[in-house]
Design a protein around this motif. Structure first.
Motif, short mmCIF file in Angstrom:
data_model
loop_
_atom_site.label_atom_id
_atom_site.label_comp_id
_atom_site.label_asym_id
_atom_site.label_seq_id
_atom_site.Cartn_x
_atom_site.Cartn_y
_atom_site.Cartn_z
N ASN A 4 -35.40 -16.51 -35.58
CA ASN A 4 -36.19 -16.51 -34.35
C ASN A 4 -35.32 -16.02 -33.20
O ASN A 4 -34.21 -16.54 -33.01
N THR A 5 -35.83 -15.04 -32.48
CA THR A 5 -35.08 -14.54 -31.32
C THR A 5 -35.96 -14.65 -30.08
O THR A 5 -37.11 -14.21 -30.08
N LEU A 6 -35.39 -15.28 -29.04
CA LEU A 6 -36.11 -15.40 -27.77
C LEU A 6 -35.47 -14.40 -26.81
O LEU A 6 -34.29 -14.53 -26.46
N TYR A 7 -36.24 -13.38 -26.41
CA TYR A 7 -35.75 -12.41 -25.43
C TYR A 7 -36.13 -12.91 -24.05
O TYR A 7 -37.32 -13.11 -23.76
N GLY A 8 -35.15 -13.15 -23.22
CA GLY A 8 -35.46 -13.69 -21.89
C GLY A 8 -34.26 -13.62 -20.98
O GLY A 8 -33.41 -12.73 -21.12
N GLY A 9 -34.19 -14.55 -20.06
CA GLY A 9 -33.06 -14.54 -19.13
C GLY A 9 -32.98 -15.86 -18.38
O GLY A 9 -33.99 -16.58 -18.25
N LYS A 17 -39.05 -22.46 -19.57
CA LYS A 17 -40.04 -23.34 -20.20
C LYS A 17 -39.92 -23.28 -21.74
O LYS A 17 -39.83 -24.30 -22.41
N ALA A 18 -39.90 -22.03 -22.27
CA ALA A 18 -39.84 -21.87 -23.74
C ALA A 18 -38.53 -22.43 -24.28
O ALA A 18 -38.52 -23.13 -25.30
N ARG A 19 -37.43 -22.13 -23.59
CA ARG A 19 -36.12 -22.57 -24.08
C ARG A 19 -36.03 -24.10 -24.13
O ARG A 19 -35.56 -24.69 -25.10
N ALA A 20 -36.52 -24.74 -23.04
CA ALA A 20 -36.44 -26.21 -22.98
C ALA A 20 -37.22 -26.81 -24.15
O ALA A 20 -36.76 -27.74 -24.83
N TYR A 21 -38.41 -26.25 -24.41
CA TYR A 21 -39.21 -26.74 -25.53
C TYR A 21 -38.50 -26.51 -26.88
O TYR A 21 -38.39 -27.41 -27.71
N MET A 22 -38.01 -25.27 -27.08
CA MET A 22 -37.42 -24.94 -28.39
C MET A 22 -36.16 -25.78 -28.63
O MET A 22 -35.88 -26.17 -29.76
N PRO A 28 -34.44 -23.44 -34.77
CA PRO A 28 -33.28 -22.55 -34.85
C PRO A 28 -33.63 -21.19 -34.24
O PRO A 28 -34.63 -20.58 -34.62
N TYR A 29 -32.88 -20.76 -33.25
CA TYR A 29 -33.17 -19.46 -32.62
C TYR A 29 -31.94 -18.97 -31.88
O TYR A 29 -31.00 -19.73 -31.61
N THR A 30 -31.98 -17.68 -31.57
CA THR A 30 -30.94 -17.09 -30.75
C THR A 30 -31.63 -16.58 -29.49
O THR A 30 -32.72 -16.01 -29.58
N GLU A 31 -31.00 -16.80 -28.34
CA GLU A 31 -31.57 -16.22 -27.11
C GLU A 31 -30.81 -14.93 -26.81
O GLU A 31 -29.58 -14.90 -26.82
N VAL A 32 -31.56 -13.87 -26.56
CA VAL A 32 -30.96 -12.57 -26.25
C VAL A 32 -31.40 -12.15 -24.86
O VAL A 32 -32.60 -12.23 -24.52
N ASP A 58 -38.91 -15.45 -37.14
CA ASP A 58 -38.13 -15.16 -38.36
C ASP A 58 -38.95 -14.35 -39.37
O ASP A 58 -38.41 -13.80 -40.31
N LYS A 59 -40.26 -14.26 -39.16
CA LYS A 59 -41.09 -13.41 -40.04
C LYS A 59 -41.47 -12.10 -39.35
O LYS A 59 -42.43 -11.44 -39.71
N ASP A 60 -40.76 -11.80 -38.27
CA ASP A 60 -40.95 -10.57 -37.51
C ASP A 60 -42.29 -10.49 -36.76
O ASP A 60 -42.78 -9.42 -36.42
#
Ligand SMILES: N[C@@H](CCC(=O)N[C@@H](CS)C(=O)NCC(=O)O)C(=O)O
Length: 363
Positions: A4-9, A17-22, A28-32, A58-60
């Motif tokens: 899982n990749t979260l594209y943000g800043g 909001k999304a990061r706090a929840y995840m 499991p995710y990477t923030e880019v 993770d499933k694209d």
């Protein structure tokens, strides 16, 4: 299997909001960082318009909009849930999510741009060009931040509404401070979808932007501690919602603020949307704004754009309300009545808004 990749800043309201929840959910995710290359190579091709955050699973699969990101993971892993099972708590939480996501853009954008301008311009530059010098970043930031700074008058953040926005925000902080004397989160020791609605504006703009953060820490330290708990949970996946579907009395002022400040805006938005929808067929893309209308905050009347996205969000509490029966409906009606928010159940119906291809359209 990908990841899982979260594209943000860091400066982005909705990424927060999304990061706090995840993080609370321990996904499991990477923030880019969404730099120029990410916008060109990933966000535009997948979403069709420039926006953050964007989740690539993770499933694209591509998921855009924090509400859908949250619901994606809630569906995969429903327990522990951030949706209370009690009807009154759930309805209140859904309403507060809409309020945080949409209405609290006013104080967020006011404090960011009227108190932190130099800093945020350099931050915008750093988002696009992390390796450039601070001077270059400020220059790049001037260009990149244009649409965001330019949105202030459309939101109703104007010289004439400035004091009213500050008074409203200070009163909200005072109400939240009273609540957090007794509770860690809105509905007990577990964060709810309502807490995630509030953390968007209250983290990136009103806590992390330096001048806004100084003010929050000085005037509402308990709210600052809540922000810290929300972004770095001491008990991820832990805590409980209050027993017996209790909506604490200290939540009522928050809901009442929705009723006084935001409900009239939503009512007028429904009227404008219904007029537009009468001339448009199913499948038509819904414009982001339908002209302008007057709104009143703290006795000051000014103009702002009529934003349609709020009505997509509002479908969530309205759908939930429509599903209620018997004692559950009575509990919700009593909570709305006490909050001055019964009007939300009497709003005229409006045509369903869907989001095919990440854009709102008439269903
Ligand atoms: N409702 C969306 C909004 C996402 C959003 O507005 N993101 C901002 C940055 S925090 C953005 O990229 N806005 C660009 C735009 O709205 O054109 C969500 O919950 O994800």
């Amino acid at each position: 299997m990908g990841q899982n990749t979260l594209y943000g800043g860091a400066i982005s309201l909705y990424t927060g909001k999304a990061r706090a929840y995840m993080d609370w959910k321990q996904v499991p995710y990477t923030e880019v960082l969404a730099n120029v290359d990410v916008y060109k190579g990933i966000i535009l091709p997948r979403v069709g318009w420039p926006v953050i955050p964007v989740l690539v699973t993770d499933k694209d699969e591509t998921v855009q909009d924090t509400t859908e990101i949250i619901d994606h993971f809630e569906a995969l892993d429903p327990d522990p849930s951030i949706y209370p099972s009690g009807s009154a708590q759930k309805m209140a939480a859904l309403l507060i999510e809409v309020f945080g996501d949409e209405w609290m853009k006013l104080p967020a954008m006011h404090y960011r741009w009227n108190y932190n301008e130099d800093w945020i311009l350099t931050q915008f530059g750093a988002l696009s060009a992390p390796d450039a010098s601070p001077e270059e970043q400020r220059e790049i930031g001037e260009k990149r931040a244009g649409p965001f700074r330019g949105s202030l008058p459309f939101l109703g953040v104007l010289p004439e509404t400035r004091s009213a926005i500050e008074e409203s925000y200070e009163a909200l902080l005072a109400d939240m401070s009273t609540h957090f004397e007794t509770h860690d989160y809105l509905f007990g020791s577990r964060p709810s979808i309502g807490d995630y609605g509030l953390i968007g504006p209250l983290y990136a703009h009103n806590y992390r932007d330096p001048k806004s953060g100084e003010m929050m820490k000085a005037t509402a330290p308990r709210v600052a501690r809540w922000v810290e708990r929300m972004v770095k949970s001491p008990t991820p996946r832990g805590g409980e919602f209050l027993a017996n579907d209790e909506v604490p009395d200290t939540i009522i002022p928050l809901l009442n603020r929705f009723a006084v400040e935001y409900l009239p805006v939503l009512e007028k938005t429904v009227a404008a949307f219904n007029a537009w929808a009468a001339d448009n067929a199913s499948g038509t893309e819904v414009p982001r704004a339908l002209g302008v209308h007057e709104f009143t905050l703290g006795g000051v009347t000014a103009e702002r754009a009529i934003f349609t996205f709020d009505l997509w969000m509002l479908q969530r509490p309205l759908d939930f309300y429509a599903s209620l029966k018997g004692a559950n409906k009575e509990a919700v009606d009593a909570m709305l009545e006490k909050s001055g928010l019964s009007g939300i159940t009497r709003m005229p119906a409006y045509p369903r808004i869907a989001r095919p291809n990440f854009k709102t359209a008439l269903a």
